[in-house]
Design a protein around this motif. Sequence first.
Motif, mmCIF file in Angstrom:
data_model
loop_
_atom_site.group_PDB
_atom_site.id
_atom_site.type_symbol
_atom_site.label_atom_id
_atom_site.label_comp_id
_atom_site.label_asym_id
_atom_site.label_seq_id
_atom_site.Cartn_x
_atom_site.Cartn_y
_atom_site.Cartn_z
ATOM 1 N N ARG A 69 0.840 -1.212 0.000
ATOM 2 C CA ARG A 69 0.000 0.000 0.000
ATOM 3 C C ARG A 69 0.873 1.259 0.000
ATOM 4 N NH1 ARG A 69 -3.039 -2.756 4.417
ATOM 5 N NH2 ARG A 69 -4.938 -3.636 3.489
ATOM 6 N N ALA A 70 1.927 1.237 0.801
ATOM 7 C CA ALA A 70 2.794 2.415 0.912
ATOM 8 C C ALA A 70 3.507 2.700 -0.408
ATOM 9 C CB ALA A 70 3.808 2.214 2.029
ATOM 10 N N ARG A 71 3.912 1.660 -1.124
ATOM 11 C CA ARG A 71 4.578 1.879 -2.413
ATOM 12 C C ARG A 71 3.614 2.499 -3.429
ATOM 13 N NH1 ARG A 71 6.874 -3.128 -0.981
ATOM 14 N NH2 ARG A 71 5.426 -4.280 -2.318
ATOM 15 N N VAL A 72 2.379 1.984 -3.444
ATOM 16 C CA VAL A 72 1.381 2.560 -4.348
ATOM 17 C C VAL A 72 1.123 4.022 -3.976
ATOM 18 C CG1 VAL A 72 -1.032 2.437 -5.073
ATOM 19 C CG2 VAL A 72 0.312 0.345 -4.875
ATOM 20 N N ALA A 73 1.006 4.290 -2.678
ATOM 21 C CA ALA A 73 0.774 5.672 -2.230
ATOM 22 C C ALA A 73 1.942 6.574 -2.607
ATOM 23 C CB ALA A 73 0.546 5.691 -0.717
ATOM 24 N N GLY A 74 3.165 6.051 -2.485
ATOM 25 C CA GLY A 74 4.340 6.841 -2.839
ATOM 26 C C GLY A 74 4.380 7.198 -4.308
ATOM 27 N N LEU A 75 4.064 6.251 -5.164
ATOM 28 C CA LEU A 75 4.031 6.525 -6.598
ATOM 29 C C LEU A 75 2.946 7.543 -6.937
ATOM 30 C CD1 LEU A 75 4.515 2.875 -7.893
ATOM 31 C CD2 LEU A 75 6.107 4.763 -8.273
ATOM 32 N N ARG A 76 1.800 7.437 -6.283
ATOM 33 C CA ARG A 76 0.710 8.379 -6.538
ATOM 34 C C ARG A 76 1.084 9.775 -6.039
ATOM 35 N NH1 ARG A 76 -4.302 6.645 -3.646
ATOM 36 N NH2 ARG A 76 -5.417 8.009 -5.110
ATOM 37 N N SER A 77 1.803 9.824 -4.931
ATOM 38 C CA SER A 77 2.169 11.119 -4.349
ATOM 39 C C SER A 77 3.183 11.865 -5.221
ATOM 40 C CB SER A 77 2.737 10.916 -2.945
ATOM 41 O OG SER A 77 3.217 12.128 -2.398
ATOM 42 N N THR A 78 4.212 11.160 -5.681
ATOM 43 C CA THR A 78 5.247 11.815 -6.482
ATOM 44 C C THR A 78 4.815 11.982 -7.934
ATOM 45 O OG1 THR A 78 6.364 9.745 -7.117
ATOM 46 C CG2 THR A 78 7.037 10.785 -5.027
ATOM 47 N N GLY A 79 4.025 11.026 -8.433
ATOM 48 C CA GLY A 79 3.654 11.057 -9.844
ATOM 49 C C GLY A 79 4.813 10.746 -10.767
ATOM 50 N N LEU A 80 5.873 10.158 -10.202
ATOM 51 C CA LEU A 80 7.097 9.896 -10.965
ATOM 52 C C LEU A 80 7.463 8.417 -10.933
ATOM 53 C CD1 LEU A 80 9.305 12.799 -9.545
ATOM 54 C CD2 LEU A 80 7.927 12.847 -11.634
ATOM 55 N N HIS A 81 8.168 7.985 -11.980
ATOM 56 C CA HIS A 81 8.757 6.655 -11.960
ATOM 57 C C HIS A 81 9.803 6.585 -10.857
ATOM 58 C CE1 HIS A 81 7.248 4.524 -15.545
ATOM 59 N NE2 HIS A 81 7.121 5.715 -16.084
ATOM 60 N N ARG A 82 9.927 5.409 -10.260
ATOM 61 C CA ARG A 82 10.917 5.200 -9.203
ATOM 62 C C ARG A 82 12.326 5.456 -9.704
ATOM 63 N NH1 ARG A 82 11.174 1.805 -4.930
ATOM 64 N NH2 ARG A 82 13.333 2.503 -5.056
ATOM 65 N N GLU A 83 13.169 5.923 -8.796
ATOM 66 C CA GLU A 83 14.603 6.034 -9.028
ATOM 67 C C GLU A 83 15.318 5.076 -8.084
ATOM 68 O OE1 GLU A 83 16.098 10.187 -10.147
ATOM 69 O OE2 GLU A 83 14.475 10.621 -8.727
ATOM 70 N N PRO A 84 16.539 4.647 -8.417
ATOM 71 C CA PRO A 84 17.282 3.779 -7.507
ATOM 72 C C PRO A 84 17.436 4.429 -6.139
ATOM 73 C CG PRO A 84 18.341 3.830 -9.658
ATOM 74 C CD PRO A 84 17.272 4.894 -9.680
ATOM 75 N N SER A 85 17.307 3.611 -5.102
ATOM 76 C CA SER A 85 17.369 4.149 -3.738
ATOM 77 C C SER A 85 18.787 4.445 -3.293
ATOM 78 C CB SER A 85 16.736 3.151 -2.763
ATOM 79 O OG SER A 85 17.518 1.967 -2.675
ATOM 80 N N GLY A 86 19.764 3.760 -3.862
ATOM 81 C CA GLY A 86 21.144 3.925 -3.430
ATOM 82 C C GLY A 86 21.538 3.012 -2.291
ATOM 83 N N GLY A 87 20.559 2.394 -1.638
ATOM 84 C CA GLY A 87 20.860 1.511 -0.518
ATOM 85 C C GLY A 87 20.854 0.042 -0.888
ATOM 86 N N TRP A 88 20.717 -0.251 -2.159
ATOM 87 C CA TRP A 88 20.571 -1.633 -2.634
ATOM 88 C C TRP A 88 21.023 -1.644 -4.083
ATOM 89 C CZ3 TRP A 88 19.646 -6.344 -0.775
ATOM 90 C CH2 TRP A 88 19.134 -7.334 -1.593
ATOM 91 N N PRO A 89 21.749 -2.688 -4.532
ATOM 92 C CA PRO A 89 22.158 -2.708 -5.942
ATOM 93 C C PRO A 89 20.967 -2.520 -6.867
ATOM 94 C CG PRO A 89 23.246 -4.474 -4.721
ATOM 95 C CD PRO A 89 22.222 -3.879 -3.796
ATOM 96 N N ALA A 90 21.076 -1.581 -7.789
ATOM 97 C CA ALA A 90 19.929 -1.208 -8.611
ATOM 98 C C ALA A 90 19.689 -2.158 -9.777
ATOM 99 C CB ALA A 90 20.127 0.210 -9.156
ATOM 100 N N ILE A 91 20.736 -2.865 -10.218
ATOM 101 C CA ILE A 91 20.641 -3.732 -11.383
ATOM 102 C C ILE A 91 20.932 -5.156 -10.958
ATOM 103 C CG2 ILE A 91 21.626 -4.254 -13.643
ATOM 104 C CD1 ILE A 91 22.121 -1.286 -14.008
ATOM 105 N N PRO A 92 20.105 -6.119 -11.356
ATOM 106 C CA PRO A 92 20.339 -7.517 -10.966
ATOM 107 C C PRO A 92 21.582 -8.092 -11.638
ATOM 108 C CG PRO A 92 18.555 -7.398 -12.563
ATOM 109 C CD PRO A 92 18.902 -5.983 -12.207
ATOM 110 N N TRP A 93 22.156 -9.094 -10.999
ATOM 111 C CA TRP A 93 23.326 -9.759 -11.580
ATOM 112 C C TRP A 93 23.145 -11.269 -11.531
ATOM 113 C CZ3 TRP A 93 27.018 -8.106 -14.597
ATOM 114 C CH2 TRP A 93 28.078 -8.973 -14.886
#
Length: 279
Positions: free
Chosen positions: A252-276
């Motif tokens: 629910r919080a992720r959906v709310a966050g996307l609705r609040s910003t109106g933007l595509h997610r950006e990498p958080s910096g706290g976790w590898p952004a690209i899978p390996w």
Amino acid sequence: MPAPERIPSRGLTDAGRMTLLGKGELTVLGQVRGASNAVLYCSVAYEGEEAHCVYKPVAGEQPLWDFPDGTLAQREVAAYEVSEATGWGLVPPTVLRDGPYGQGMCQLWIEAAPQGEDDPGLLALVEDEEPGDGWKAVALAEVAEGKTALLVHADDPRLRRLAVLDAVINNGDRKGGHLLPAPDGRLYGIDHGVTFNAEDKLRTLLWGWAGEPLPAEAVEVLDRLAGELEPGAALVTRLEELITAAEIEALRARVAGLRSTGLHREPSGGWPAIPWPPV
């Protein structure tokens, strides 16, 4: 065995495919090699209908320290449920059921469309510093000692929908090999076992729209999805059987966050952004 063609049932409605997958007799035909967990290629037959499917028994799962609750199979089914709630149909029909090796996830095979000589595909490595028309930059990739290339993905509305879905379900492993363009033009995503963690785990190759405004279509879908995630809603009732209460609240919080910003997610910096590996 090498991965065979993904062959869908023909002439069945989505409800019919779900019945076939859930009630049909599973016959194991082989094992898909190279997977970290048991992936069995099967036929499934019910009342004269037959299809090919993948069956991932819970007994064949390797435990993961950061996904201690539930099973990968349950998360695959939860991803299907949320995908269906969006109306985009990005995940093949998927059920949780008993099989020859116990309970597991059963998912319809999708026949991937062959890539023609003139088809650039969905992902590419280019030597240019900027992506060309119709492409979005992801990251620089080392392709040889001292040599890099730009990893790009197609600026494709089907991929864009999948990027939004991945942000919603917190997909920790969106690789290139998990993208299946079907002959009818639809695009499917597979392998959703590492999703719905309550902590931010988003890892994907689909960062090309990071920070850009969400398209109007996605905003409408997220608004509707927020309503379907209200306590007591049918979707929540189904998800409560598959993931934890904390994971549903984080959803629910992720959906709310996307609705609040109106933007595509950006990498958080706290976790590898690209899978390996990325494929």
